[in-house]
Design an enzyme around this catalytic site. Structure first.
Site, PDB file in Angstrom:
ATOM      1  N   ILE B 635       0.863  -1.186   0.000  1.00 38.24           N
ATOM      2  CA  ILE B 635       0.000   0.000   0.000  1.00 38.24           C
ATOM      3  C   ILE B 635       0.901   1.238   0.000  1.00 38.24           C
ATOM      4  O   ILE B 635       1.681   1.459   0.930  1.00 38.24           O
ATOM      5  CB  ILE B 635      -0.931  -0.017   1.226  1.00 38.24           C
ATOM      6  N   GLY B 710      -9.114   0.310  -5.508  1.00 43.81           N
ATOM      7  CA  GLY B 710     -10.352   1.053  -5.781  1.00 43.81           C
ATOM      8  C   GLY B 710     -11.616   0.220  -5.658  1.00 43.81           C
ATOM      9  O   GLY B 710     -12.668   0.737  -5.316  1.00 43.81           O
ATOM     10  N   GLU B 711     -11.518  -1.058  -5.960  1.00 48.45           N
ATOM     11  CA  GLU B 711     -12.737  -1.860  -6.074  1.00 48.45           C
ATOM     12  C   GLU B 711     -12.873  -2.956  -5.013  1.00 48.45           C
ATOM     13  O   GLU B 711     -13.968  -3.311  -4.606  1.00 48.45           O
ATOM     14  CB  GLU B 711     -12.800  -2.477  -7.481  1.00 48.45           C
TER      15      GLU B 711
END
Lengths: 322, 751
Positions: B635, B710-711
């Site tokens: 991340i 994002g998903e």
């Protein structure tokens, strides 16, 4: 684009003599003007009128100016202390931004959220075009009313505040061409019947100036319970306002009004009659709820509101008599 | 609230992996950030489309005379007078459009709200008024907008198959055979779609709300019949898109056509009502799942037959089988899909397309299987964890689903769960605990970036990609800061302009993974050039050094044997060399062409654990707590990352309990087309959310080991909620959203 004139009234006489549509907070009217549902030629701004006070009356009741904002009313000390059902109802409605703008008089006159009423591309709406029919019947009707409907209209009255005022047996004071008039709130709102375009007792040019509430019943408890899909910013699927007084486990006084289910703020007289003098028990609450909904006429998608409203009544009664 | 383990990849002090605030935050909170509709060019006029009020039919007559003569009206465009508008080339991946049919191509009406005319006027109010004065007569038929897709008699496509699923299912000891439905959902980013198109001679500039400036330029060039180099697209900031703004819609072309006719800038802002009919939606899906298992819970058969609706003119495949073939180990599997035409606007990818509705169905079915097996649902998933991607035999580049499930269980306190329906209580409420696994693909596409080190002491990156609102500007800044040692105050990131080197679409959770190699490479090249100059510029203290021994640290050039403090600020070197700056370019390729990624199955994984509180007497249900564990590679910015995951969880609450676009069966109108009647989750609906990133770098995808986030945060939320609802109420809801109507069916009447 509909052109209209705008003026700000300084006095009540100026306002009622002007012959235009009154605009207070604008949270209903401006929306509907943008949608093309309301097309006033003249707007008379009444926010400058001296109708913004909340005053305790000599008889112990409360006089609320029509221009008192929903937020101010909800947070008023006397309202919080003595008319909790009203404060709760106000705070359950809309959003803080809307409550900061919306007025007491405007809230009483707020119009239905029926999507077919709000979209002029539907020519068939008896509220907008009397005699044109009702697009909601046979359409998407999950939010529609189940009490007080007619063949010509099934639109729900959207206000929470008006339900609380109904349970508090408010009096509505108006002024206009016929001078000063007052209405018990029960007489103010009309059932749609064959003329759903007539929603209340106001006549052209009449302005709501005040609402008065009778002195709070000593020893009573008040509750407003609103049930909906999400936790905030949604109109009621069903709501219940209750004022109740018990002694010795029996109900000595009770008023019940419902929101989200009726074509007008719905006073549940049948429920009250079923409860008076009875023990405050779950079985009696349920019986009262059954009585309140016995004439319900659901549409294809809103049959669940019948059971939901009953449960809402039972919970509100339970809380108010605990 | 979120916890992230220190990255194994970066040094403890690295800006990579640090939870930094987004560099564009102050611009947004102060209103300085310019969104598409905020561009006010001199001479701008306003366009307002007229929408069809029938859902199926044809325009019989169109009378614009009254509208044309209204004050301020400059033009009325419709199918009778539109000119020089073309279809985009089919299947050209560089120029994708949302609707193949250009606006006003003919008099046919395929869906309610379709644009039938465009008013252009001096002011928005004048155009809005004139739009209501266009008189359109239609020949109309009842539109097909049914919410039921079965019975379906058409042809099914096989998406993935192995073994013999039907025989294995027939022989399975324990079976689930159920159909799951997800409704039409509307993207509803808060920033409305908007186009400002401005022609000057034979070139046109778009100020656009798009998730892909490069694709938008390419598609608009084809649609308007001009060379690509004559089209510029600018998207500085986006108020999100959720997939709805990936590709151009009809209004973009209309604004441009109007601007070309009038030779004035034209602004067209889609209204909230139009957002429900004209700019895409997640399609209705109906999926039959058959899962068979042995008595001990080992899967033996998994079959998914998924339908989704599409429009009358476009074949939009939601791809509900996205995650099915690889999530679990099962020897016999078949996934099929088919499309059903409806009189609706074209559907469009919405956050987690395919996987999100697909996982609602599959993970709900897995929960039903766990109930049938009398097995803990976490244990069932662990038991069927896949060691390889069984759909193609490939190794996973990095898969930690097991750890997601175990970490989530521990953080949530899952071991305290009692399996009986309605068996858990707290404070007069029934509690329901549910969970689901999640997955989403990991992708990287091509990207070019330029990095410049300026004589003003600043580092700048340029790339024709765009920040959809999630923090891509900051990702660029972090890499520049890492490479140059400069603080954010001395870094500028310039995105969202097609005059810059081409970058990716903002979609598929691939932006971060895609831009990282390019910006790092460009920075390295710029620095190499800078160091060469330092070594060769006469008069510098570094003059004559071997450039290979020089370093750029904290903005200072120094010998690798020296401390940075003994070096020279790089801008001084540039000044000595009388240079305004040096730059470096880099182009990185797609993972599909990368030998490092070859033969690997690349996906992100996750686990969602959900608590619902249920008040059975009044059928009031609220999601009270969500623990989310995400395995999405390294991340880069855990702060922006956690923000995205939390937002996705809240969106999942809406998907599970609230969101549904409802069409009037008589005319096909989205009847709840506004944000009061189309319900999304509000702040009070938002649960307590605990986000954990496992933070295992996936170096097969790029040198930073980053995938995308994002998903994945939305995947698995709805089925975990549905399973929690079942646990609390005993009501199994297979058709979203879960409503009070459903909960009233519960036999549990009091807590």
């Amino acid at each position: 684009m509909q052109s209209f004139s705008y003026s700000k009234a300084q006095t009540l006489d100026q306002a009622t003599a002007a012959g235009g549509r009154f605009i207070g907070g604008g949270t209903t009217l401006v929306d509907l003007m943008k949608q093309g549902v309301e097309t006033p030629k003249m707007l008379v701004d009444i926010t400058g009128l001296p109708l913004s006070s909340v005053e305790t009356q000599p008889d112990g009741g409360l006089m609320i100016g029509a221009m008192v904002r929903n937020s101010d009313l909800a947070h008023h000390e006397a309202v919080k202390a003595q008319y909790a059902v009203l404060s709760q109802a106000l705070l359950s409605g809309a959003s803080p931004q809307l409550r900061n703008m919306a007025t007491t008089g405007g809230n009483l006159l707020q119009r239905t959220r029926c999507p077919y009423f709000r979209d002029p591309s539907y020519s068939n709406c008896n509220k907008r075009n009397p005699g044109s029919g009702c697009a909601a019947i046979g359409g998407h009707n999950r939010m529609m009313a189940i009490l007080g409907t007619s063949e010509d209209c099934i639109a729900t009255h959207p206000s929470d505040m008006a339900v609380a005022m109904t349970v508090l047996e408010a009096t509505i004071h108006v002024e206009g061409p016929k001078g000063k008039r007052t209405f018990e709130i029960a007489d103010f709102y009309k059932l749609p019947g064959t003329a759903p375009n007539v929603e209340n007792a106001l006549e052209p040019g009449e302005l709501i100036t005040h609402v008065t509430l009778p002195a709070p019943r000593k020893g009573s408890k008040q509750v407003y319970l609103k049930l909906r899909d999400r936790a905030s910013y949604e109109f009621a699927l069903a709501s219940a306002a209750v004022v109740a007084e018990t002694s010795g486990g029996h109900i000595r006084y009770v008023r019940v009004a419902l929101g989200g289910v009726g074509t007008r703020p719905w006073r549940a007289h049948e429920a009250e009659a079923a409860l008076m003098g009875k023990p405050a028990t779950a079985a009696h609450f349920r019986a009262a709820a059954e009585a309140a909904l016995k004439d319900a006429k659901p549409q294809s998608e809103n049959g669940f509101k019948v059971e939901l409203a009953k449960r809402c009544i039972v919970r509100a009664l339970t809380t108010a008599t605990a | 609230m979120e916890s992230t383990t220190a990255s194994a990849a970066g040094s403890p002090h690295s800006i990579i992996g640090r939870p930094v605030a987004r560099i564009d935050g102050p611009l947004k909170t102060t209103g300085i950030a310019q969104y598409a509709a905020d561009f006010h060019l001199p001479g701008t006029v306003h366009a307002v489309p007229v929408q069809a009020t029938v859902g199926n039919g044809a325009i019989r007559s169109l009378d614009v005379s009254a509208a044309r003569s209204m004050p301020g009206v400059l033009d009325v465009i419709h199918h009778g007078n539109i000119e020089r508008i073309y279809r985009a080339v089919p299947n050209d991946p560089s120029a994708t459009v949302s609707e193949t049919r250009p606006p006003f191509e003919d008099n046919r009406i395929y869906y309610w709200g379709q644009y039938v005319a465009l008013i252009v006027a001096e002011t928005l109010e004048q155009a809005t008024a004139a739009a209501t004065a266009v008189i359109v007569e239609y020949s109309a038929e009842t539109p097909s907008v049914s919410g039921e897709l079965e019975p379906f008699a058409g042809k099914w496509q096989t998406v993935s198959t192995r073994g013999n699923v039907d025989d294995a299912f027939a022989a399975a000891a324990v079976k689930v055979d159920q159909t799951y439905v997800t409704p039409v959902e509307t993207h509803n980013p808060i920033e409305l779609h908007a186009t400002v198109a401005s022609w000057a001679g034979d070139t046109v500039t778009f100020y656009e709300s798009t998730q892909g400036v490069v694709n938008h330029r390419n598609a608009m060039a084809q649609i308007l019949g001009v060379p690509r180099e004559n089209v510029t697209v600018v998207t500085k900031f986006l108020g999100s898109g959720f997939g709805g703004k990936l590709f151009p819609w009809s209004h973009c072309a209309l604004a441009a056509v109007a601007s070309r006719r009038l030779q004035r800038p034209v602004k067209l802002v889609v209204t909230r009502t139009m957002m429900f009919s004209n700019v895409g939606h997640r399609p209705l899906t109906e999926q039959r799942f058959r899962i068979g298992a042995g008595a001990a819970g080992k899967l033996v058969a998994l079959r998914q037959d998924a339908l989704n609706h599409t429009s009358m003119v476009d074949n939009f495949d939601e791809g509900c089988g996205e995650a099915t073939p690889y999530l679990y180990s099962v020897p016999n599997l078949t996934v099929t899909s088919a499309l059903v035409q409806r009189n609706v606007g074209s559907p469009m990818a919405m956050r987690g397309p395919g996987a999100v509705p697909g996982l609602f169905a599959m993970e709900s079915a897995m929960d039903e299987l766990a109930v049938a097996l009398k097995m803990d649902p976490v244990e069932l998933r662990l038991k069927n964890d896949a060691a390889i991607d069984e759909s193609n035999g490939q190794k996973f580049s990095s898969r930690h689903l097991r750890e997601c499930l175990e970490t989530g269980s521990a953080k949530f306190g899952w071991s305290k769960r009692t399996p009986g329906v309605g068996s858990m209580r707290r404070d007069g409420k029934v509690l329901g605990w549910g969970m689901a696994a999640a997955s989403w693909g990991a992708y990287r596409f091509g990207c070019s970036t330029t990095v410049e080190l300026g004589a003003d002491g600043k580092a700048r990156a340029r790339c024709a990609t765009q920040d959809v609102g999630t923090g891509l500007y900051t990702i660029f800044a972090q890499v520049l800061s890492e490479k140059t040692g400069l603080p954010f105050e001395r870094i500028e990131v310039l995105l969202g302009d097609t005059t810059m080197p081409e970058g990716p679409l903002s979609g598929g959770s691939w932006s971060t993974a895609t831009v990282l190699p390019a910006v790092a490479g460009a920075a390295d090249n710029a620095i190499a050039s800078l160091l060469q100059i330092a070594a060769t510029t006469p008069g510098s203290s570094l003059s004559g050094a071997d450039a290979k021994t020089l370093r750029l640290t904290e903005g200072r050039i120094h010998r690798s044997s020296d401390a940075p403090a003994r070096g020279v600020p790089f801008e001084s070197v540039l000044a000595s060399a009388r240079l305004n700056g040096v730059s470096g370019d880099s182009t990185s390729g797609s993972a599909f062409e990368d030998p490092k990624a070859k033969g690997l199955s690349m996906h992100s994984f996750g686990a969602q654990f959900v608590e619902v509180e249920w008040d059975p007497e009044i059928a009031r249900l609220r999601v009270s707590r969500v623990v989310t564990v995400i395995d999405a590679g390294r991340i880069i910015n855990p702060r922006a990352g956690a923000n995205q995951i939390k937002g996705a969880v809240v969106m999942g609450v809406g998907m599970a309990l609230l969101e549904e676009t409802v069409y009037d069966p008589r005319n096909g109108q989205p009847i709840n087309g506004n944000l009061a009647d189309y319900l999304v989750a509000t702040s009070p609906d938002s649960p307590e959310i605990d986000v954990t990133f496992l933070d295992y770098p996936d170096y097969a995808l790029n040198s930073y080991g980053a995938r995308g986030i994002g998903e994945i945060g939305l995947a698995g939320v709805a089925p975990a909620i549905a399973s929690a609802v079942y646990h609390a109420t005993g009501v199994r809801v297979r058709k979203l959203p879960i409503r009070i109507e459903d909960l009233l069916q519960s036999e549990i009447r009091e807590a």
